[in-house]
Design a protein around this motif. Sequence first.
Motif, PDB file in Angstrom:
ATOM      1  N   ARG A 169      13.906 -16.296  -3.187  1.00  0.00           N
ATOM      2  CA  ARG A 169      12.871 -16.758  -4.119  1.00  0.00           C
ATOM      3  C   ARG A 169      12.275 -15.567  -4.879  1.00  0.00           C
ATOM      4  NH1 ARG A 169       9.170 -21.529  -3.544  1.00  0.00           N
ATOM      5  NH2 ARG A 169       7.672 -21.243  -5.228  1.00  0.00           N
ATOM      6  N   GLU A 170      12.070 -15.764  -6.176  1.00  0.00           N
ATOM      7  CA  GLU A 170      11.443 -14.754  -7.035  1.00  0.00           C
ATOM      8  C   GLU A 170      12.244 -13.444  -7.125  1.00  0.00           C
ATOM      9  OE1 GLU A 170       8.500 -15.420  -8.700  1.00  0.00           O
ATOM     10  OE2 GLU A 170       8.102 -17.320  -7.712  1.00  0.00           O
ATOM     11  N   CYS A 171      13.536 -13.508  -6.927  1.00  0.00           N
ATOM     12  CA  CYS A 171      14.383 -12.321  -7.119  1.00  0.00           C
ATOM     13  C   CYS A 171      14.760 -12.286  -8.598  1.00  0.00           C
ATOM     14  CB  CYS A 171      15.615 -12.392  -6.221  1.00  0.00           C
ATOM     15  SG  CYS A 171      15.246 -12.161  -4.489  1.00  0.00           S
ATOM     16  N   VAL A 172      13.849 -11.832  -9.407  1.00  0.00           N
ATOM     17  CA  VAL A 172      13.977 -11.948 -10.858  1.00  0.00           C
ATOM     18  C   VAL A 172      15.070 -11.068 -11.463  1.00  0.00           C
ATOM     19  CG1 VAL A 172      11.604 -12.743 -11.156  1.00  0.00           C
ATOM     20  CG2 VAL A 172      12.105 -10.302 -11.298  1.00  0.00           C
ATOM     21  N   SER A 224      14.516 -17.346  -9.434  1.00  0.00           N
ATOM     22  CA  SER A 224      15.398 -16.189  -9.650  1.00  0.00           C
ATOM     23  C   SER A 224      15.932 -16.347 -11.070  1.00  0.00           C
ATOM     24  CB  SER A 224      16.508 -16.161  -8.599  1.00  0.00           C
ATOM     25  OG  SER A 224      15.962 -15.910  -7.330  1.00  0.00           O
ATOM     26  N   ILE A 225      15.075 -16.047 -12.009  1.00  0.00           N
ATOM     27  CA  ILE A 225      15.266 -16.428 -13.413  1.00  0.00           C
ATOM     28  C   ILE A 225      16.451 -15.762 -14.114  1.00  0.00           C
ATOM     29  CG2 ILE A 225      12.859 -17.098 -13.737  1.00  0.00           C
ATOM     30  CD1 ILE A 225      12.392 -14.340 -15.032  1.00  0.00           C
ATOM     31  N   SER A 226      17.002 -14.723 -13.528  1.00  0.00           N
ATOM     32  CA  SER A 226      18.153 -14.044 -14.143  1.00  0.00           C
ATOM     33  C   SER A 226      19.482 -14.473 -13.536  1.00  0.00           C
ATOM     34  CB  SER A 226      18.010 -12.519 -13.991  1.00  0.00           C
ATOM     35  OG  SER A 226      16.847 -12.073 -14.638  1.00  0.00           O
ATOM     36  N   LEU A 227      19.448 -15.325 -12.529  1.00  0.00           N
ATOM     37  CA  LEU A 227      20.680 -15.728 -11.835  1.00  0.00           C
ATOM     38  C   LEU A 227      21.581 -16.506 -12.781  1.00  0.00           C
ATOM     39  CD1 LEU A 227      22.257 -15.733  -9.181  1.00  0.00           C
ATOM     40  CD2 LEU A 227      21.079 -17.860  -8.576  1.00  0.00           C
TER      41      LEU A 227
END
Length: 103
Positions: A35-38, A60-63
């Motif tokens: 979670r939240e691994c941006v 993880s918005i960049s996944l």
Amino acid sequence: DSLLEKIGSSSFIETSLRRVGWPKRVKSIDKNAFRECVHLLTVELLGNEIKLDYMSFCNSISLIVFSCPNAAKIEMNKEAFHNVSNEFSFFTFPHSKIYKRNL
């Protein structure tokens, strides 16, 4: 060869990982594990059975790539990939059985 079978709840929350790859023995990623691994871009799991729990990769918005090329069975919570990149792609073994559930 690793003996790791599970990524526990909140294990890597808010870390700056960019890429992760897990060996065949890893079968489960618990809730909020990433979670939240941006900065996280790609994930590869090599196991033949995989379970993804609630919000495993939430925010993880960049996944952009999740790959499990050997998985014959994938069980995942409907919210496992909540709020990831709009360019997100999920790659699996061609004959994988995917079960979306409220785990």
